[in-house]
Design an enzyme around this catalytic site. Sequence first.
Site, mmCIF file in Angstrom:
data_model
loop_
_atom_site.group_PDB
_atom_site.id
_atom_site.type_symbol
_atom_site.label_atom_id
_atom_site.label_comp_id
_atom_site.label_asym_id
_atom_site.label_seq_id
_atom_site.Cartn_x
_atom_site.Cartn_y
_atom_site.Cartn_z
ATOM 1 N N ASP A 1 0.834 -1.205 0.000
ATOM 2 C CA ASP A 1 0.000 0.000 0.000
ATOM 3 C C ASP A 1 0.868 1.256 0.000
ATOM 4 O O ASP A 1 1.928 1.285 0.631
ATOM 5 C CB ASP A 1 -0.895 -0.025 1.247
ATOM 6 C CG ASP A 1 -2.072 0.913 1.125
ATOM 7 O OD1 ASP A 1 -2.290 1.468 0.027
ATOM 8 O OD2 ASP A 1 -2.778 1.118 2.126
ATOM 9 N N HIS B 1 3.073 3.435 -9.008
ATOM 10 C CA HIS B 1 2.885 2.024 -9.354
ATOM 11 C C HIS B 1 4.115 1.457 -10.065
ATOM 12 O O HIS B 1 4.513 0.311 -9.823
ATOM 13 C CB HIS B 1 1.655 1.867 -10.244
ATOM 14 C CG HIS B 1 0.363 2.198 -9.546
ATOM 15 N ND1 HIS B 1 0.016 1.642 -8.328
ATOM 16 C CD2 HIS B 1 -0.659 3.025 -9.897
ATOM 17 C CE1 HIS B 1 -1.171 2.117 -7.961
ATOM 18 N NE2 HIS B 1 -1.590 2.957 -8.892
ATOM 19 N N LEU C 1 11.559 -20.473 -4.139
ATOM 20 C CA LEU C 1 10.488 -19.612 -3.647
ATOM 21 C C LEU C 1 9.239 -19.758 -4.507
ATOM 22 O O LEU C 1 9.323 -19.807 -5.741
ATOM 23 C CB LEU C 1 10.962 -18.148 -3.679
ATOM 24 C CG LEU C 1 9.914 -17.067 -3.383
ATOM 25 C CD1 LEU C 1 9.507 -17.101 -1.912
ATOM 26 C CD2 LEU C 1 10.451 -15.690 -3.764
#
Length: 263
Positions: free
Chosen positions: A36, A53, A147
């Site tokens: 956020d 962004h 991962l």
Amino acid sequence: MGISTKRLFAKGFFSSSTKAIPDVNQLPNHIAIIMDGNGRWARKRFLPRIAGHKRGVEVVRDVVKKCAQLDIKFLTLFAFSSENWRRPEAEVTFLMGLFMEALKREVVKLHENNIRLMLIGDRSRFSEELVQQIEVSEDLTKDNTGLTLTIAANYGGRWDLLQAMNKMVTANHEPTKPFEEEDLTSFLSMHYAPEPDLFIRTGGEKRVSNFLLWQLAYTEFYFTDTLWPDFDETAFDQAITSYQERERRFGRTSEQIAKVSIE
């Protein structure tokens, strides 16, 4: 973990934290993050929201690299919620384009680094081209054992529970006994992963925003005022340190945990 991630997927190894006490290690096995603050980061610099962004994508790359270096097995990132469609149309269009661009640019690098990419969420509102790119990316990395990077896009925790319940009921036309947790969890979007050990939310807000509502039952929460584009290695390390300072009891008392540690 001594068992490969690929084998864990196949065996349904992961159990519920309300049914069994999971292993507690110095490093979280699974980190979930709400990223956020991109828009506010840009506004503070008199830049358009899209600049935030773009910068946020770069931070994603750094966090993925850090988790891989630490041998953290699962990283789940909340990229776009089912409620984010309410944002201005131009911003949504940009985000969809940025998502497509990032998939095309990054998936080969993920594959080269033995990282598996998964996407959870309702794909019905995505363009056909984006859905195809998601499928290609998942297929390319499906056998990787390092991962597991999960991207939650057009995802909502309530949607996840509803779609899981619908699938469970469809698969059990005439149940012979009441449903139990394990009956539902096999249909959840993240059935392939353990519950998160650590939940991080950047940007100063202190809520889960409809993210992984089932899976966060016993997760440790860490909230920081740091905006996502500023979430650097130091900020990440602070989150890990906070996690390491927690006493994870899972319903037990501190005395019980101390006794287990001695034994």
